[in-house]
Design a protein around this motif. Structure first.
Motif, PDB file in Angstrom:
ATOM      1  N   LEU A  51      -2.121  -3.390   6.067  1.00  0.00           N
ATOM      2  CA  LEU A  51      -0.825  -4.073   5.532  1.00  0.00           C
ATOM      3  C   LEU A  51       0.295  -3.533   6.230  1.00  0.00           C
ATOM      4  CD1 LEU A  51      -1.383  -3.937   1.566  1.00  0.00           C
ATOM      5  CD2 LEU A  51      -1.583  -6.053   2.982  1.00  0.00           C
ATOM      6  N   GLY A  52       0.402  -2.302   6.715  1.00  0.00           N
ATOM      7  CA  GLY A  52       1.388  -1.700   7.192  1.00  0.00           C
ATOM      8  C   GLY A  52       1.489  -2.318   8.592  1.00  0.00           C
ATOM      9  N   LEU A  53       0.545  -2.448   9.472  1.00  0.00           N
ATOM     10  CA  LEU A  53       0.363  -2.726  10.729  1.00  0.00           C
ATOM     11  C   LEU A  53       0.776  -4.460  10.699  1.00  0.00           C
ATOM     12  CD1 LEU A  53      -0.611  -2.926  13.524  1.00  0.00           C
ATOM     13  CD2 LEU A  53      -2.950  -3.595  12.984  1.00  0.00           C
ATOM     14  N   ILE A  54       0.421  -5.095   9.833  1.00  0.00           N
ATOM     15  CA  ILE A  54       0.879  -6.674   9.785  1.00  0.00           C
ATOM     16  C   ILE A  54       2.476  -6.728   9.773  1.00  0.00           C
ATOM     17  CG2 ILE A  54       0.972  -8.560   8.006  1.00  0.00           C
ATOM     18  CD1 ILE A  54      -1.965  -7.906   7.398  1.00  0.00           C
ATOM     19  N   ILE A  55       2.998  -5.798   8.849  1.00  0.00           N
ATOM     20  CA  ILE A  55       4.403  -5.680   8.692  1.00  0.00           C
ATOM     21  C   ILE A  55       5.280  -5.348   9.825  1.00  0.00           C
ATOM     22  CG2 ILE A  55       6.528  -4.462   7.504  1.00  0.00           C
ATOM     23  CD1 ILE A  55       5.169  -6.391   5.595  1.00  0.00           C
TER      24      ILE A  55
END
Length: 313
Positions: free
Chosen positions: A131-135
């Protein structure tokens, strides 16, 4: 005058665009930061906590960059004749220092954990990191074009980029831990993140300090600039050549040209055009002298046979 007016409008439009991009990236980053901090403590992952620490510096960097833009838009006054534009560089410097502190803290914490790696919940660690990578990828997409226009935005972009790579590292670490049970991989990933960030932070720090010290901007080849000035028709010598930057994209110059028996207006026009198109210098103060003055008088604008003019594109 028209060129100066057009340049100011263009600068304001770019600044407003950068502010919008930073605002969107800040909203995304801050929202996810809260999730990642909670998940880091729940999963006991140092790599995830280091990623959360980078995410925190991302949010701080974006907020500082945004404040810098707002302050930089304040007009010049009697105490600050250049205005507040250099606040952008102070923000970039602060972001670099903050990245240094975070990287060193993560390395220290990793050293502490090497002998006693904690039990890590790899699945939760991986979900949060994805999720952090997507953000981060969304924020990078928003900021990438403006990072070439502003050192301030570049600092924020580097923060997001380092965090995106941190997220990739955490995902890899989580997969390795899930399939092998090697808890020390988490610490190794955290160390690698720290070592990746440090050299890039050093570059940003060096660029910021160079501007604050009024050094020659990196994009300016001072020897070529000197050669091009001496190659102008009628120019016999130059002195008092000074080149510096107020912000990352606002380069300024002052120079005295020794050029006897020339058409001042023609030489002035040729010099301004050459400086603007060949070296991308936007503001310049030019003094043309009919004869070379003694070294002890150089820098004084009261020479009896001189013609000085300031120009702004």
């Amino acid at each position: 005058m028209g060129n100066s007016h057009h340049h100011e409008h263009s600068h304001v439009a770019v600044t407003a665009k950068n502010a919008r991009k930073l605002s969107i990236a800040l909203g995304l980053t801050t929202t996810f930061l809260i999730v990642e901090v909670i998940a880091g403590f729940l999963t006991q992952s140092l790599a995830l906590l280091s990623d959360a620490a980078h995410m925190f510096t991302d949010a701080a960097a974006l907020a500082i960059a945004l404040v810098a833009i707002k302050i930089g838009q304040k007009p010049a006054d009697n105490k600050r004749t250049f205005g507040y534009q250099r606040f952008e560089i102070l923000a970039a410097l602060f972001n670099a220092l903050m990245l240094f502190v975070v990287a060193i803290y993560i390395l220290f914490e990793a050293y502490q954990r090497l002998s006693h790696p904690p039990e890590i919940q790899s699945l939760g660690m991986m979900i949060v990191a994805v999720l952090g990578l997507i953000i981060n990828l969304i924020s990078m997409k928003i900021l990438v074009s403006s990072s070439q226009e502003s050192l301030n935005v570049k600092g924020a972009y580097l923060e997001v980029l380092s965090d995106a790579l941190g997220s990739v590292g955490v995902i890899i670490g989580a997969l390795v831990i899930y399939f092998t049970g090697w808890m020390w991989i988490d610490t190794l990933i955290a160390v690698l993140i720290g070592f990746w960030v440090l050299p890039r932070t050093w570059i940003l720090l060096k660029q910021s300090i160079n501007i604050l010290l009024e050094g020659v901007p990196e994009e300016i080849d001072i020897e070529k600039l000197r050669h091009d000035l001496l190659a102008l028709d009628g120019v016999q010598d130059i002195h008092q050549l000074k080149v510096w930057a107020i912000t990352s994209k606002k380069v300024m110059l002052t120079v005295h040209l020794v050029a006897p028996n020339v058409d001042y207006q023609k030489l002035r026009h040729q010099t301004f055009e050459m400086l603007h198109h060949e070296h991308h210098i936007t503001e310049m103060t030019l003094q043309i002298e009919a004869e070379d003055c003694p070294p002890e008088h150089r820098g004084q604008s009261s020479h009896p046979h001189s013609h000085a003019e300031t120009h702004q594109h």
